[in-house]
Design an enzyme around this catalytic site. Sequence first.
Site, mmCIF file in Angstrom:
data_model
loop_
_atom_site.group_PDB
_atom_site.id
_atom_site.type_symbol
_atom_site.label_atom_id
_atom_site.label_comp_id
_atom_site.label_asym_id
_atom_site.label_seq_id
_atom_site.Cartn_x
_atom_site.Cartn_y
_atom_site.Cartn_z
ATOM 1 N N PHE A 147 0.681 -0.833 0.104
ATOM 2 C CA PHE A 147 -0.037 0.119 -0.206
ATOM 3 C C PHE A 147 0.952 1.231 0.121
ATOM 4 O O PHE A 147 2.125 1.384 0.982
ATOM 5 C CB PHE A 147 -0.944 0.278 1.251
ATOM 6 C CG PHE A 147 -1.617 1.182 1.020
ATOM 7 C CD1 PHE A 147 -2.990 1.327 0.303
ATOM 8 C CD2 PHE A 147 -1.281 2.580 2.003
ATOM 9 C CE1 PHE A 147 -3.578 2.825 0.556
ATOM 10 C CE2 PHE A 147 -2.156 3.656 1.587
ATOM 11 C CZ PHE A 147 -3.640 2.850 0.837
ATOM 12 N N ASP A 232 9.058 2.642 1.885
ATOM 13 C CA ASP A 232 7.584 3.026 1.775
ATOM 14 C C ASP A 232 7.923 3.052 2.992
ATOM 15 O O ASP A 232 7.493 1.816 3.671
ATOM 16 C CB ASP A 232 6.946 2.848 1.116
ATOM 17 C CG ASP A 232 5.643 3.212 2.012
ATOM 18 O OD1 ASP A 232 5.491 3.628 2.637
ATOM 19 O OD2 ASP A 232 4.510 2.877 1.030
ATOM 20 N N LYS A 267 3.010 9.437 9.018
ATOM 21 C CA LYS A 267 2.303 8.882 9.944
ATOM 22 C C LYS A 267 2.831 9.410 11.090
ATOM 23 O O LYS A 267 3.006 10.323 11.408
ATOM 24 C CB LYS A 267 2.330 7.497 10.250
ATOM 25 C CG LYS A 267 1.242 6.735 8.384
ATOM 26 C CD LYS A 267 0.343 5.201 8.759
ATOM 27 C CE LYS A 267 -0.934 5.248 7.603
ATOM 28 N NZ LYS A 267 -0.307 5.178 6.998
HETATM 29 C C1 LIG Z 1 -0.126 5.287 5.126
HETATM 30 C C2 LIG Z 1 0.428 4.866 3.986
HETATM 31 C C3 LIG Z 1 0.259 5.767 3.290
HETATM 32 C C4 LIG Z 1 -0.161 6.595 3.065
HETATM 33 O O1 LIG Z 1 0.116 8.043 3.828
HETATM 34 P P1 LIG Z 1 -1.118 8.661 3.655
HETATM 35 O O2 LIG Z 1 -0.652 10.304 4.656
HETATM 36 O O3 LIG Z 1 -2.779 8.442 4.266
HETATM 37 O O4 LIG Z 1 -1.343 9.511 2.755
HETATM 38 C C5 LIG Z 1 1.562 4.589 2.230
HETATM 39 N N1 LIG Z 1 2.254 4.141 2.933
HETATM 40 C C6 LIG Z 1 1.882 3.532 3.790
HETATM 41 C C7 LIG Z 1 2.782 1.788 3.565
HETATM 42 C C8 LIG Z 1 0.827 3.440 4.211
HETATM 43 O O5 LIG Z 1 0.599 3.183 5.963
#
Ligand SMILES: *Cc1c(COP(=O)(O)O)cnc(C)c1O
Length: 411
Positions: A147, A232, A267
Amino acid sequence: MIEQRVYQLIAGQRAEAVLRRHDQVVLGNYARFPLLIRRGKGCYVWDEEGRRYLDFAQGIAVNALGHCHEAIVKAIQDQMGRLMHVSNLFYHEGQALLAERIVGLLGAGRVFFCNSGAEANEALIKLARRFGAESGRYHIITAHGSFHGRTMATLSATGQEKVKVGFYPLLPEFTHVPWNDWRAVESAVRRETVAILIEGIQGEGGVNVATPEFLTHVRRICDERNLLLLWDGVQCGMFRTGRFQSYERILEGRDVGFSPDAVAMAKSLGGGFPVGAVWVRDPLSQLMGPGSHGTTYGGNPLACAAALATFEVIQAERLDENIRVRGEALKSSLLDLRDKYPGQISDVRGYGGLLGIELKECNARGKVMQLIGMGLLTAAAGEKVVRLLPPLNVSEEECDQALQILSRSFA
Ligand SMILES: *Cc1c(COP(=O)(O)O)cnc(C)c1O
């Protein structure tokens, strides 16, 4: 829309009225739980009726220090009275201080600031495009179950069909390969390939942890084929696993010298305040010169103040150690639960403050709903996994309380 039965179970009369008004005017793009939250402190939130919930969701791994930590509240309040926003046409001290912290932890490089995880990954994708521009390369490999966000580019990068339905055509030139399968990565590399983008632990995808072999082979493939390894770390970063980035935890005790070429953060980075960041190693960082990318709010003084306060508390109070110890204990108790209820729990995995309980049946959402009714907030990850995302300063008592509720729910 509201699930009527539990809705009546959880919401009080005033809450019910607010929820109904909300759903008349707010877009229905979230499957929200019918809980109207009024305030939060530390590991707890309170609803409209004054009922208390133990919060092991923490805004989906955002409130690194729990709700309304004094240091973060004070940092934002102080900064707010001084300077709230100046744009990136000028300098303010916060970006330098925050970037120094990040560079100090990740190594020589430069930091780009944005406002969310999707924006951070968007910047990674643009970095890859720039990197490949001269050699005519643009193809990016990502993993099944990954994701990376909800913008068109990060949606295209995401390896889950369910978030893409109805949004085609997407950005082309992404290939998704099976998770933890480095041979599949190797086979997917072609002349146009420029980067591999992965999470260390797939949070949304079900708390799927990368194997050390996968990481070391992906790094090798990137080195051999001149590809960027894009990381990520939006959910699994910011000390959530007990180390700043999850690859440090996953590869602990192995002398492999693993490092990505760029890391996306968001986050927990702002401890509850929206902020995203991308670290790019030197000299790769030189690719993004004046005019190459930007965002108006990125790295504004408030966001920097919140993130700096979050770093300060984590490092001063050794909360990386705390979440490591708490997470290990919690995980081992959850494994006992699995042994006790093998008909209900099939697996327990993750590190520190990112743990997943995989259910035998596809009813993670139902389980999360049941737990809300019992006073515990968690987050589903896919159909089968209940995710626990306690704050990094969670106490032993709070973990025990969560365990008691979980045991009762399985009994
Ligand atoms: C939550 C998340 C995103 C997206 O972050 P947003 O602040 O909602 O745009 C991208 N990558 C990972 C791994 C995530 O957990």
